[in-house]
Design a protein around this motif. Structure first.
Motif, PDB file in Angstrom:
ATOM      1  N   GLN A   1      74.813  31.998  40.009  1.00 19.99           N
ATOM      2  CA  GLN A   1      73.579  32.434  40.661  1.00 19.99           C
ATOM      3  C   GLN A   1      73.214  33.877  40.308  1.00 19.99           C
ATOM      4  OE1 GLN A   1      73.503  31.684  44.873  1.00 19.99           O
ATOM      5  NE2 GLN A   1      71.593  32.781  45.168  1.00 19.99           N
ATOM      6  N   ALA A   2      74.191  34.790  40.390  1.00 15.93           N
ATOM      7  CA  ALA A   2      73.896  36.210  40.098  1.00 15.93           C
ATOM      8  C   ALA A   2      73.506  36.394  38.633  1.00 15.93           C
ATOM      9  CB  ALA A   2      75.097  37.081  40.453  1.00 15.93           C
ATOM     10  N   LEU A   3      74.175  35.685  37.735  1.00 19.88           N
ATOM     11  CA  LEU A   3      73.847  35.767  36.312  1.00 19.88           C
ATOM     12  C   LEU A   3      72.430  35.276  36.053  1.00 19.88           C
ATOM     13  CD1 LEU A   3      74.476  35.991  33.258  1.00 19.88           C
ATOM     14  CD2 LEU A   3      75.578  33.737  33.424  1.00 19.88           C
ATOM     15  N   ARG A   4      72.050  34.168  36.661  1.00 21.15           N
ATOM     16  CA  ARG A   4      70.714  33.600  36.455  1.00 21.15           C
ATOM     17  C   ARG A   4      69.649  34.538  37.033  1.00 21.15           C
ATOM     18  NH1 ARG A   4      72.060  27.675  38.806  1.00 21.15           N
ATOM     19  NH2 ARG A   4      69.920  27.091  38.221  1.00 21.15           N
ATOM     20  N   TYR A   5      69.955  35.129  38.174  1.00 18.01           N
ATOM     21  CA  TYR A   5      69.012  36.049  38.807  1.00 18.01           C
ATOM     22  C   TYR A   5      68.891  37.339  38.000  1.00 18.01           C
ATOM     23  CZ  TYR A   5      66.333  37.065  43.059  1.00 18.01           C
ATOM     24  OH  TYR A   5      65.310  37.300  43.953  1.00 18.01           O
ATOM     25  N   ALA A   6      70.012  37.747  37.373  1.00 18.53           N
ATOM     26  CA  ALA A   6      70.017  38.998  36.605  1.00 18.53           C
ATOM     27  C   ALA A   6      69.036  38.945  35.450  1.00 18.53           C
ATOM     28  CB  ALA A   6      71.419  39.280  36.080  1.00 18.53           C
ATOM     29  N   ARG A   7      68.843  37.761  34.883  1.00 19.02           N
ATOM     30  CA  ARG A   7      67.979  37.645  33.703  1.00 19.02           C
ATOM     31  C   ARG A   7      66.554  38.078  34.019  1.00 19.02           C
ATOM     32  NH1 ARG A   7      64.573  33.830  31.555  1.00 19.02           N
ATOM     33  NH2 ARG A   7      64.952  32.434  33.311  1.00 19.02           N
ATOM     34  N   HIS A   8      65.996  37.604  35.142  1.00 21.88           N
ATOM     35  CA  HIS A   8      64.608  37.996  35.412  1.00 21.88           C
ATOM     36  C   HIS A   8      64.501  39.326  36.138  1.00 21.88           C
ATOM     37  CE1 HIS A   8      64.481  36.754  39.679  1.00 21.88           C
ATOM     38  NE2 HIS A   8      65.120  35.666  39.333  1.00 21.88           N
ATOM     39  N   LEU A   9      65.576  39.752  36.832  1.00 18.89           N
ATOM     40  CA  LEU A   9      65.545  41.071  37.464  1.00 18.89           C
ATOM     41  C   LEU A   9      65.511  42.173  36.407  1.00 18.89           C
ATOM     42  CD1 LEU A   9      65.597  42.376  40.306  1.00 18.89           C
ATOM     43  CD2 LEU A   9      68.069  42.600  40.053  1.00 18.89           C
ATOM     44  N   THR A  10      66.086  41.892  35.230  1.00 14.37           N
ATOM     45  CA  THR A  10      66.097  42.872  34.139  1.00 14.37           C
ATOM     46  C   THR A  10      64.945  42.669  33.170  1.00 14.37           C
ATOM     47  OG1 THR A  10      67.652  41.432  32.955  1.00 14.37           O
ATOM     48  CG2 THR A  10      68.589  43.262  34.200  1.00 14.37           C
ATOM     49  N   GLY A  11      64.033  41.750  33.478  1.00 14.77           N
ATOM     50  CA  GLY A  11      62.814  41.647  32.692  1.00 14.77           C
ATOM     51  C   GLY A  11      62.733  40.478  31.727  1.00 14.77           C
ATOM     52  N   GLY A  12      63.690  39.537  31.787  1.00 11.98           N
ATOM     53  CA  GLY A  12      63.603  38.352  30.933  1.00 11.98           C
ATOM     54  C   GLY A  12      62.364  37.538  31.273  1.00 11.98           C
ATOM     55  N   GLN A  13      61.489  37.331  30.308  1.00 14.43           N
ATOM     56  CA  GLN A  13      60.169  36.749  30.569  1.00 14.43           C
ATOM     57  C   GLN A  13      60.132  35.221  30.476  1.00 14.43           C
ATOM     58  OE1 GLN A  13      57.138  38.930  31.113  1.00 14.43           O
ATOM     59  NE2 GLN A  13      58.952  40.070  31.678  1.00 14.43           N
ATOM     60  N   GLN A  14      61.029  34.650  29.703  1.00 11.88           N
ATOM     61  CA  GLN A  14      60.947  33.223  29.397  1.00 11.88           C
ATOM     62  C   GLN A  14      61.365  32.365  30.592  1.00 11.88           C
ATOM     63  OE1 GLN A  14      63.345  32.161  26.048  1.00 11.88           O
ATOM     64  NE2 GLN A  14      62.503  30.099  25.856  1.00 11.88           N
ATOM     65  N   VAL A  15      60.711  31.214  30.735  1.00  7.84           N
ATOM     66  CA  VAL A  15      61.127  30.209  31.721  1.00  7.84           C
ATOM     67  C   VAL A  15      62.098  29.277  31.001  1.00  7.84           C
ATOM     68  CG1 VAL A  15      60.379  28.405  33.305  1.00  7.84           C
ATOM     69  CG2 VAL A  15      58.905  30.387  32.890  1.00  7.84           C
ATOM     70  N   LEU A  16      63.373  29.321  31.397  1.00  3.98           N
ATOM     71  CA  LEU A  16      64.416  28.616  30.665  1.00  3.98           C
ATOM     72  C   LEU A  16      64.637  27.208  31.201  1.00  3.98           C
ATOM     73  CD1 LEU A  16      67.262  31.251  30.068  1.00  3.98           C
ATOM     74  CD2 LEU A  16      65.409  30.561  28.535  1.00  3.98           C
ATOM     75  N   ASP A  17      64.830  26.267  30.281  1.00  2.71           N
ATOM     76  CA  ASP A  17      65.204  24.895  30.621  1.00  2.71           C
ATOM     77  C   ASP A  17      66.712  24.873  30.862  1.00  2.71           C
ATOM     78  OD1 ASP A  17      65.661  22.187  30.785  1.00  2.71           O
ATOM     79  OD2 ASP A  17      64.581  21.670  28.956  1.00  2.71           O
ATOM     80  N   VAL A  18      67.138  24.468  32.058  1.00  2.00           N
ATOM     81  CA  VAL A  18      68.558  24.606  32.412  1.00  2.00           C
ATOM     82  C   VAL A  18      69.304  23.273  32.490  1.00  2.00           C
ATOM     83  CG1 VAL A  18      68.211  26.784  33.653  1.00  2.00           C
ATOM     84  CG2 VAL A  18      68.041  24.607  34.909  1.00  2.00           C
ATOM     85  N   TYR A  19      68.671  22.167  32.065  1.00  2.00           N
ATOM     86  CA  TYR A  19      69.346  20.880  32.255  1.00  2.00           C
ATOM     87  C   TYR A  19      69.086  19.938  31.093  1.00  2.00           C
ATOM     88  CZ  TYR A  19      70.933  16.587  34.538  1.00  2.00           C
ATOM     89  OH  TYR A  19      71.600  15.426  34.845  1.00  2.00           O
ATOM     90  N   ASP A  20      70.139  19.249  30.667  1.00  2.00           N
ATOM     91  CA  ASP A  20      70.035  18.192  29.661  1.00  2.00           C
ATOM     92  C   ASP A  20      70.325  16.867  30.356  1.00  2.00           C
ATOM     93  OD1 ASP A  20      70.560  16.280  27.648  1.00  2.00           O
ATOM     94  OD2 ASP A  20      71.146  17.834  26.232  1.00  2.00           O
TER      95      ASP A  20
END
Length: 310
Positions: free
Chosen positions: A202-221
């Protein structure tokens, strides 16, 4: 001209949600029906949780996922796109970043998952956003509608629990009524929901957009039944030590788009994320070793996501 509102093909998307509700009052009825359903507290078993700036796609016969869910949407909007013939369904949690690319991906992925199934229509449901003071939600609503309108297939808006219809007033402050929803992927039922367990990393996933990651990532296959996190990188957050020294109120006021109405766990979540960024300033090196994603599969005994060890 591919957006369908209350059964009618539209030349242009509505300029705002108020105009939508004025011109198509049927949406008030569908929102009333959703709001009349009691909110469910959904546990981790069978749940695929979609965080902010994430999307996921699955199908009814997926033995690993029974509920797609997302919550903590204040000014964000949760997007659900479902193919009525096959039951293939996608969910995304949008905050204004990567909207157009995400919408294109949702349409493409749902169409791919629906191949070979009976004919049906693409049905769009929007939940979240409210009449916030800065008008973030209204801007996001228009951008989402515009992005769907630009797609080359007909898309039928069946629910819009947004804007004034998702707003209540307490002590002269506008609040969202619904913060989250779940989708039963077997039946297509959408229901108000909260999710105490928001999945792994959870913290890793949240860190991506808190630091400015713009892309909406697909997280499931859904073909492999694997939850997939990363790989991605973010720049070290300047002043993270200072952020962690601030009061809860300071963090709330400066790191939220709607500080008056955030859920109670917001600051705790932000602190955990800041601490993660402090401990892992270069995730490409220390978190995603050899540029490998974090994969999780559903444990048959516990029903929860468990990491795949290499």
């Amino acid at each position: 001209m591919v957006l369908v509102l209350s059964g009618v093909l539209q030349e242009d998307p509505p300029p705002d949600s108020h105009t939508l509700f004025q011109n198509h009052p049927i949406y008030k009825d569908t929102v009333s029906q959703l709001l009349s359903v009691p909110t469910k507290v959904v546990g981790p078993v069978g749940l695929l949780y979609v965080q902010q700036r994430e999307l996921a796609v699955t199908v009814p016969h997926d033995k690993n996922v029974t509920i797609l869910g997302s919550d903590d949407a204040t000014t964000c909007i949760i997007v659900v796109l479902r193919h009525s013939g096959s039951g293939a369904v996608a969910m995304a949690h949008l905050d204004g970043c990567g909207t157009e690319d995400c919408v294109s991906t949702l349409v493409q992925r749902v169409q791919e998952a629906a191949l070979g199934y009976p004919e049906g229509r693409l049905e769009l449901q929007l939940v979240g956003g409210f009449s916030d003071a800065r008008n973030y939600s209204e801007t996001l609503f228009y951008n989402i509608m515009y992005a769907f309108h630009r797609q080359l297939v007909e898309i039928d808006l069946t629910l819009a629990c947004v804007g004034e219809l998702n707003t209540t007033v307490r002590n002269n402050i506008h609040w969202p009524i619904l913060y989250g929803v779940g989708m039963n992927v077997k039946t297509g039922e959408l229901f108000p929901a909260t999710f105490p367990d928001k999945g792994p990393d959870q913290a890793l996933r949240y860190a991506r957009h808190l630091t400015g990651g713009q892309q909406v990532l697909d997280v499931y296959d859904c073909n492999l039944g694997l939850l997939r996190i990363g790989p991605f990188n973010y720049d070290p957050l300047r002043g993270v030590d200072l952020w962690l020294e601030q009061t809860d109120e300071f963090i709330l006021q400066h790191l939220s788009t709607s500080p008056e109405v955030e859920p109670p766990h917001f600051v705790m979540q932000i602190r955990a994320t800041l601490k993660y960024i402090q401990d892992h300033p270069f995730p490409a090196v220390t978190v995603f070793r050899d540029n490998r994603p974090h994969y999780y599969r559903r444990d048959e005994n516990s029903g929860q996501w468990t990491p795949i060890r290499y």
